[in-house]
Design a protein around this motif. Structure first.
Motif, mmCIF file in Angstrom:
data_model
loop_
_atom_site.group_PDB
_atom_site.id
_atom_site.type_symbol
_atom_site.label_atom_id
_atom_site.label_comp_id
_atom_site.label_asym_id
_atom_site.label_seq_id
_atom_site.Cartn_x
_atom_site.Cartn_y
_atom_site.Cartn_z
ATOM 1 N N ALA A 84 8.444 -31.801 -44.486
ATOM 2 C CA ALA A 84 9.520 -32.176 -43.068
ATOM 3 C C ALA A 84 8.630 -32.965 -41.845
ATOM 4 N N SER A 85 9.027 -33.917 -41.601
ATOM 5 C CA SER A 85 8.352 -35.174 -40.139
ATOM 6 C C SER A 85 9.062 -36.335 -40.524
ATOM 7 N N ASP A 86 8.856 -35.847 -38.704
ATOM 8 C CA ASP A 86 9.266 -37.212 -37.786
ATOM 9 C C ASP A 86 8.483 -38.402 -37.617
ATOM 10 N N HIS A 87 8.370 -40.132 -38.676
ATOM 11 C CA HIS A 87 7.391 -40.730 -38.255
ATOM 12 C C HIS A 87 7.544 -40.952 -36.968
ATOM 13 N N GLY A 88 8.636 -41.529 -36.040
ATOM 14 C CA GLY A 88 8.656 -41.977 -34.773
ATOM 15 C C GLY A 88 9.496 -42.924 -35.299
ATOM 16 N N VAL A 89 9.829 -43.553 -36.414
ATOM 17 C CA VAL A 89 10.445 -44.911 -37.029
ATOM 18 C C VAL A 89 11.380 -43.912 -37.668
ATOM 19 N N SER A 90 11.409 -42.856 -38.452
ATOM 20 C CA SER A 90 12.386 -42.219 -39.277
ATOM 21 C C SER A 90 12.338 -40.659 -39.550
ATOM 22 N N TYR B 212 15.881 -39.604 -45.832
ATOM 23 C CA TYR B 212 14.716 -39.881 -44.539
ATOM 24 C C TYR B 212 16.300 -41.098 -44.447
ATOM 25 N N TRP B 213 16.309 -40.878 -42.625
ATOM 26 C CA TRP B 213 17.127 -41.742 -42.181
ATOM 27 C C TRP B 213 16.407 -42.982 -40.589
ATOM 28 N N ASP B 214 16.117 -43.636 -41.020
ATOM 29 C CA ASP B 214 16.106 -44.993 -39.714
ATOM 30 C C ASP B 214 16.665 -44.377 -37.953
ATOM 31 N N LYS B 215 15.570 -44.174 -37.224
ATOM 32 C CA LYS B 215 15.922 -44.105 -36.126
ATOM 33 C C LYS B 215 16.322 -45.915 -35.642
ATOM 34 N N PRO B 216 17.102 -45.755 -34.752
ATOM 35 C CA PRO B 216 18.139 -47.058 -34.727
ATOM 36 C C PRO B 216 16.347 -48.042 -33.494
ATOM 37 N N LYS B 217 16.724 -49.251 -34.174
ATOM 38 C CA LYS B 217 15.487 -50.057 -34.156
ATOM 39 C C LYS B 217 14.808 -49.924 -32.606
ATOM 40 N N ALA B 218 15.377 -49.788 -32.130
ATOM 41 C CA ALA B 218 15.326 -50.284 -30.242
ATOM 42 C C ALA B 218 14.503 -48.690 -29.483
ATOM 43 N N ASP B 219 14.879 -47.543 -30.328
ATOM 44 C CA ASP B 219 14.141 -46.407 -30.139
ATOM 45 C C ASP B 219 12.687 -46.263 -30.885
ATOM 46 N N ALA C 179 0.548 -50.552 -27.205
ATOM 47 C CA ALA C 179 0.314 -51.470 -26.374
ATOM 48 C C ALA C 179 0.370 -53.015 -27.330
ATOM 49 N N ASP C 180 -0.104 -52.990 -27.982
ATOM 50 C CA ASP C 180 -0.246 -54.982 -29.204
ATOM 51 C C ASP C 180 0.628 -54.872 -28.964
ATOM 52 N N GLY C 181 1.744 -54.069 -29.092
ATOM 53 C CA GLY C 181 3.229 -54.714 -29.878
ATOM 54 C C GLY C 181 3.428 -53.834 -30.933
ATOM 55 N N SER C 182 2.198 -53.601 -32.089
ATOM 56 C CA SER C 182 2.457 -52.927 -33.498
ATOM 57 C C SER C 182 3.556 -51.733 -33.578
ATOM 58 N N LEU C 183 4.425 -51.670 -34.382
ATOM 59 C CA LEU C 183 4.664 -50.227 -34.799
ATOM 60 C C LEU C 183 3.817 -48.869 -33.902
ATOM 61 N N ASP C 184 4.328 -48.122 -33.827
ATOM 62 C CA ASP C 184 2.978 -46.851 -33.279
ATOM 63 C C ASP C 184 3.982 -45.756 -34.246
ATOM 64 N N MET C 185 3.604 -46.131 -35.624
ATOM 65 C CA MET C 185 4.363 -44.835 -36.904
ATOM 66 C C MET C 185 3.114 -43.470 -36.861
ATOM 67 N N TYR C 186 3.501 -42.528 -37.046
ATOM 68 C CA TYR C 186 2.331 -41.481 -37.089
ATOM 69 C C TYR C 186 4.021 -40.475 -38.274
ATOM 70 N N THR C 187 2.994 -39.324 -37.808
ATOM 71 C CA THR C 187 3.610 -37.716 -38.999
ATOM 72 C C THR C 187 3.266 -36.474 -38.101
ATOM 73 N N ARG C 188 4.523 -36.727 -37.387
ATOM 74 C CA ARG C 188 5.001 -35.102 -36.943
ATOM 75 C C ARG C 188 5.844 -34.004 -37.581
ATOM 76 N N PRO C 189 5.690 -33.057 -37.098
ATOM 77 C CA PRO C 189 6.319 -31.594 -37.489
ATOM 78 C C PRO C 189 7.871 -32.180 -37.143
ATOM 79 N N LEU C 190 9.303 -32.491 -38.207
ATOM 80 C CA LEU C 190 10.496 -32.558 -37.479
ATOM 81 C C LEU C 190 11.069 -30.809 -38.003
ATOM 82 N N ASP C 191 11.635 -30.507 -36.439
ATOM 83 C CA ASP C 191 12.362 -29.477 -36.475
ATOM 84 C C ASP C 191 13.509 -29.779 -37.218
ATOM 85 N N LEU C 192 13.381 -28.698 -38.605
ATOM 86 C CA LEU C 192 14.969 -28.778 -39.001
ATOM 87 C C LEU C 192 15.935 -28.288 -38.597
#
Length: 160
Positions: free
Chosen positions: A107-113, A129-136, A141-154
């Motif tokens: 289970a992961s939080d990817h920043g975007v989802s 999965y579900w996508d978080k609102p694009k605004a979030d 800093a260069d404007g590219s997505l900062d996707m990551y893999t962090r534990p998701l709090d189930l």
């Protein structure tokens, strides 16, 4: 060869999975995850969907009837990703999986989802999965997505 970019309107229409047992796969995809059976092709294939589309997932035993899953450390499909409309839908499926005592593999939080991972009965990877609102969506800093893999709090998902 000329440069070409696939049109933004292109979508992944459906995926076909080789499975060992059609009924066992229908039990998982339809009874547990909630897909709808659209049609069968004899005893060797079934076509399922969300919302009445002709099929999002094809299940077939054409080359795999009663077969074993492929070895883990080989090439092939990593997982299919099933995009849900919202976090509440992810919570409903998480509750169903827990009630059925169906194992999840991550289970992961990817920043975007936010995503829950599991394997179907044939060990095909499945991401719900579900996508978080694009605004979030986090950006670097260069404007590219900062996707990551962090534990998701189930528990946080369940309490949505």
């Amino acid at each position: 060869m000329e440069d070409y970019k696939i049109p933004a309107q292109a979508r992944i229409g459906h995926v076909h999975l080789k499975v060992a047992n059609i009924q066992r796969s229908l039990d998982f995809y339809c009874d547990l995850l909630g897909f709808e059976l659209m049609t069968t092709y004899g005893d060797d294939a079934a076509f399922i969907s969300a919302g009445g589309y002709h099929h999002h997932i094809g299940l077939n035993t054409w080359m795999s009837k009663d077969g074993d899953p492929p070895p883990r450390n080989t090439t092939g499909l990593f997982h299919i990703a099933i995009l849900l409309p919202g976090r509440k839908d992810l919570a409903v499926l998480l509750k169903r999986l827990r009630e059925a005592k169906y194992p999840i593999t991550g289970a992961s939080d990817h920043g975007v989802s936010e995503a829950i991972y599991l394997n179907d009965p044939d060990q095909n990877g499945v991401e719900l999965y579900w996508d978080k609102p694009k605004a979030d969506w986090p950006v670097k800093a260069d404007g590219s997505l900062d996707m990551y893999t962090r534990p998701l709090d189930l528990n946080s998902v369940i309490n949505t």
